[in-house]
Enzyme design. Sequence first.
Site, PDB file in Angstrom:
ATOM      1  N   HIS B  79       0.846  -1.200   0.000  1.00  0.00           N
ATOM      2  CA  HIS B  79       0.000   0.000   0.000  1.00  0.00           C
ATOM      3  C   HIS B  79       0.880   1.248   0.000  1.00  0.00           C
ATOM      4  O   HIS B  79       0.683   2.153  -0.813  1.00  0.00           O
ATOM      5  CB  HIS B  79      -0.925   0.001   1.225  1.00  0.00           C
ATOM      6  N   ASP B 108       5.831  22.548 -25.948  1.00  0.00           N
ATOM      7  CA  ASP B 108       5.899  21.189 -25.423  1.00  0.00           C
ATOM      8  C   ASP B 108       7.058  21.127 -24.436  1.00  0.00           C
ATOM      9  O   ASP B 108       7.652  22.145 -24.101  1.00  0.00           O
ATOM     10  CB  ASP B 108       6.113  20.176 -26.562  1.00  0.00           C
ATOM     11  N   TRP B 144       7.061   0.043   3.891  1.00  0.00           N
ATOM     12  CA  TRP B 144       7.505   0.745   2.678  1.00  0.00           C
ATOM     13  C   TRP B 144       8.914   1.302   2.847  1.00  0.00           C
ATOM     14  O   TRP B 144       9.574   1.625   1.870  1.00  0.00           O
ATOM     15  CB  TRP B 144       6.530   1.859   2.291  1.00  0.00           C
ATOM     16  N   SER B 172      12.750   6.564 -14.038  1.00  0.00           N
ATOM     17  CA  SER B 172      11.628   7.351 -14.539  1.00  0.00           C
ATOM     18  C   SER B 172      11.600   8.730 -13.887  1.00  0.00           C
ATOM     19  O   SER B 172      11.488   9.750 -14.566  1.00  0.00           O
ATOM     20  CB  SER B 172      10.328   6.603 -14.259  1.00  0.00           C
ATOM     21  N   SER B 173      11.750   8.752 -12.562  1.00  0.00           N
ATOM     22  CA  SER B 173      11.673  10.043 -11.854  1.00  0.00           C
ATOM     23  C   SER B 173      12.817  10.955 -12.251  1.00  0.00           C
ATOM     24  O   SER B 173      12.632  12.162 -12.407  1.00  0.00           O
ATOM     25  CB  SER B 173      11.728   9.834 -10.349  1.00  0.00           C
ATOM     26  N   HIS B 256      13.673  11.811   3.249  1.00  0.00           N
ATOM     27  CA  HIS B 256      13.113  13.084   3.669  1.00  0.00           C
ATOM     28  C   HIS B 256      12.878  14.052   2.535  1.00  0.00           C
ATOM     29  O   HIS B 256      11.791  14.611   2.430  1.00  0.00           O
ATOM     30  CB  HIS B 256      13.834  13.714   4.848  1.00  0.00           C
ATOM     31  N   GLU B 258      12.152  13.147  -0.281  1.00  0.00           N
ATOM     32  CA  GLU B 258      11.014  12.528  -0.947  1.00  0.00           C
ATOM     33  C   GLU B 258       9.677  13.072  -0.435  1.00  0.00           C
ATOM     34  O   GLU B 258       8.763  13.297  -1.218  1.00  0.00           O
ATOM     35  CB  GLU B 258      11.083  11.000  -0.751  1.00  0.00           C
ATOM     36  N   TYR B 260       9.066  15.971   0.599  1.00  0.00           N
ATOM     37  CA  TYR B 260       8.839  17.307   0.017  1.00  0.00           C
ATOM     38  C   TYR B 260       8.611  17.227  -1.473  1.00  0.00           C
ATOM     39  O   TYR B 260       7.919  18.069  -2.057  1.00  0.00           O
ATOM     40  CB  TYR B 260       9.989  18.250   0.386  1.00  0.00           C
ATOM     41  N   SER B 271      -1.263  27.661  -4.463  1.00  0.00           N
ATOM     42  CA  SER B 271      -0.983  29.066  -4.731  1.00  0.00           C
ATOM     43  C   SER B 271      -1.615  29.545  -6.033  1.00  0.00           C
ATOM     44  O   SER B 271      -1.563  30.734  -6.339  1.00  0.00           O
ATOM     45  CB  SER B 271       0.532  29.293  -4.789  1.00  0.00           C
ATOM     46  N   HIS B 305      15.705  12.783  11.811  1.00  0.00           N
ATOM     47  CA  HIS B 305      14.583  12.892  12.755  1.00  0.00           C
ATOM     48  C   HIS B 305      13.632  11.700  12.610  1.00  0.00           C
ATOM     49  O   HIS B 305      12.713  11.557  13.409  1.00  0.00           O
ATOM     50  CB  HIS B 305      13.835  14.229  12.607  1.00  0.00           C
ATOM     51  N   HIS B 306      13.850  10.880  11.571  1.00  0.00           N
ATOM     52  CA  HIS B 306      13.086   9.633  11.482  1.00  0.00           C
ATOM     53  C   HIS B 306      13.706   8.538  12.338  1.00  0.00           C
ATOM     54  O   HIS B 306      13.201   7.423  12.370  1.00  0.00           O
ATOM     55  CB  HIS B 306      13.035   9.150  10.038  1.00  0.00           C
ATOM     56  N   THR B 331       7.348  26.955   5.998  1.00  0.00           N
ATOM     57  CA  THR B 331       6.006  26.407   5.798  1.00  0.00           C
ATOM     58  C   THR B 331       4.964  27.342   6.383  1.00  0.00           C
ATOM     59  O   THR B 331       3.904  27.577   5.798  1.00  0.00           O
ATOM     60  CB  THR B 331       5.898  25.015   6.434  1.00  0.00           C
ATOM     61  N   LYS B 334       4.228  30.118   4.095  1.00  0.00           N
ATOM     62  CA  LYS B 334       3.290  29.751   3.032  1.00  0.00           C
ATOM     63  C   LYS B 334       1.840  29.787   3.526  1.00  0.00           C
ATOM     64  O   LYS B 334       0.980  30.386   2.882  1.00  0.00           O
ATOM     65  CB  LYS B 334       3.621  28.339   2.518  1.00  0.00           C
ATOM     66  N   ARG B 453       2.149   0.755  14.925  1.00  0.00           N
ATOM     67  CA  ARG B 453       1.762   0.639  13.520  1.00  0.00           C
ATOM     68  C   ARG B 453       2.204  -0.716  12.990  1.00  0.00           C
ATOM     69  O   ARG B 453       2.969  -1.426  13.639  1.00  0.00           O
ATOM     70  CB  ARG B 453       2.381   1.778  12.703  1.00  0.00           C
TER      71      ARG B 453
END
Lengths: 294, 538
Positions: B79, B108, B144, B172-173, B256, B258, B260, B271, B305-306, B331, B334, B453
């Site tokens: 998932h 294009d 994951w 791809s990315s 991390h 990722e 963002y 915006s 921090h993870h 943040t 924003k 979890r």
Amino acid sequence: MSEQKYYVPDGTYWPIIGSIGVTILFVGFANQMHGVSWGASAMVLGFAIVIFMLFGWLGQVVNESVNGIYNSQVDRSFRWGMSWFIFSEVMFFAAFFGALFYARQISVPWLSGEGNNLYTPELWDGFKATWQQIAFSTPGTTLKSGVEMSIPTQLVDTWGLPALNTALLLLSGVTLTFAHHALRAERRNQVISWLVATIVLGVAFLGFQVAEYGHAYADGLQLTSGIYGSTFYMLTGFHGFHVTIGAIMLSVILYRVQKGHFSADSHFGFEGVAWYWHFVDVVWLGLFVFVYWL
Amino acid sequence: MTTATATIPHGVHHHGPEKGLMRWIKTTNHKDIGSLYMWFAFAMLLIGGALAMGIRAELLQPGMQLMEPQFFNQLTTMHGLIMVFGAIMPAFVGLGNWLIPMMIGAPDMALPRMNNWSFWILPFAGGILLSTFFMEGGAPAFGWTFYAPLSTTFAPDSTDFFIFAVHLLGFSSIMGAINIIATVLNMRAPEMKLMDMPLFVWTWLITSFLLIGAMPVLAGVVTMMLTDRNFGTAFFDATGGGDPVMFQHIFWFFGHPEVYIMILPAFGITSHIIPTFARKPLFGYSSMVYATASIAFLSYIVWAHHMFLTGMPVAGGLYFMYATMLIAVPTGVKVFNWVATMWRGSMTFEAPMLWTLSFVFLFTIGGFSGLMLGIAPADIQYHDTYFVVAHFHYVLVTGALWAIIAATLYWLPKWTGKMYNESLAKIHFWWAVISVNILFFPQHFLGLAGMPRRIPDYSLQFADFNLISSIGGFAFGASFFLLTYIVVDCIRNGKPVSARPWKGAKGLEWTLDAKAPYHSFNTPPSRALIEAESQHSA
């Protein structure tokens, strides 16, 4: 009229062929590792499809370039593309350099009881934290993957072949720059000579690298020699792979120079490959300092 | 002098795209590729959502009802992987493909053939990933984040297929990101300065740098897994001097940025939509750009921090805690700017605006719970509990996914030339926003009470909140049938719209025909037009 025309190519089959190729290659590789009989054949097939795709796709781009279909904007797009592709390669190597630094500075010292890791020596009884020759006092230790560790009997010899290889690769950067200058001065014979010199130096580098691998392997430094062997072979291996790619690309450029594809002010193909070659050069310097020397 | 301008071969203006399946396989058109990305992402969203329904069904009651624990772990793992790499990221790349050329006055993308490849790798990667369900030993079941040694020493054979799928997704990315950088920097209308660019373009440009910096590191870490598993290396094996914690460092150095990657484009979308429906120019355009860049920079230096519970030195914990807190500043800028844009605006509440407003509110909740998790001493309590699950679902579902849905509804008229059914869209919005909160809000309480979890069973005191959460989950899952209907109905039966269906909308894309032409701008827009359509003009 400030009307600006853009280059927008027609539809193309090459990407889907490439996707099928890499998928067969990877699925074959995974099956090969699991001992499935057709794994290796699938790898070969997938690899052949990828090579076919590269020839076809890049050949089409070369043809379009030679036929003057591209404008300066396309040239700039290629430049941005190549520079950021090289940056992504830098980050790929950074992951392995990061692993090297982390192991050298943190995990190996901690395993031998440094820092605040009070209980580590008891958990890892007999652990010898000698960089390059990580071992336990009891011989025949097996890794978690069940493989027996191979302990090197000798340290790598920094100032032998690795130092020579450093000189060769740095020199190849210089000869390539000479080739570039000659190209800008439109002296084709000189371009060819300097390019040949660059390729010869690159191939010599690869030859010595193979010899160096032979020595190291015979001395017991293998992929299964713990973290030094892991980082040593993965870093130098990926680097050697990139040098091989670079040498092949240089050979293509040599062929294209002979065909007269490039002019003094339009030769992105040459420059892109030159950037790539300098990038493998710089990576080698990092390797020489951090893997072989310090 | 560019003499070699001869281009647009075979009269693209005259006969347009090819017919049939080949159009989609061979296409080099940013709109076709954008649509492919969006439909692929939607399909993966439904698959990932179906797996989530399985998770919530098992967690409906305490005790083991429907599946083996091992299969439950496969569900949570797949998932997460499918939603992150298959749904959210491709959806944003699809939006970028569709919108960036139109927003910068280009015909294009800069590298159209590579654009095709970056999409057409995805179905193969997704196929490999999904095929692991049918392999001996089942799909990956290590979460994951695929921490070693669960993913190296103790993982099924299918893990090697997972590794190659990640490699392909990474190719791809990276290609997609390179293309967007080249497009924004090189295909922009000559009269458009960087600080004229709409914020969606800015946020995607910055996201591209995150992708190029982070995805190769992911490729590196899965390569180390591959060799640890198959070739006897010891990167994550302490016996050979390696360290499983090193896996976490390298993974989160990717991981991390990722997160963002999955939210910065959402900031860009927000915006655009808020100024349109508040009928005011965006408040603090340049501060938005700088805040985005600051977030991107900070995202590279906060990864541990993870990992507060891995036993890092106190100085390390303090550094990563304070650096993480810093992200709240840009943040906050924003969120302040979005609110200030609405201040005294003539607001209306069409469906895209409803999604966006709830994005601002719910994403802020997710941001605050992130701050709580970033406090090192508090994280000892929250770590690996449902509080974390609640946190990242608030930022990824009511954050990233919300912005994707808002963007889809907002730009659907431009893509199709037709309007969706507004009343159905409003019903769908309220259905989704209520059910998603029933789904995820109780998970905060579960986490604070200590429910871990990635666990298929739980003790009795967690039963009530899990029941509520599961009911919300099924309701939320069902809401996607309505979303599918709304989108398909718009494409088939929608009422034709004008070129600028939202009265307050600014942006070059609205100057194109009602249904945007196959190639967006064949001649670059003028300075006057760019200025009139820029986000800082009143």
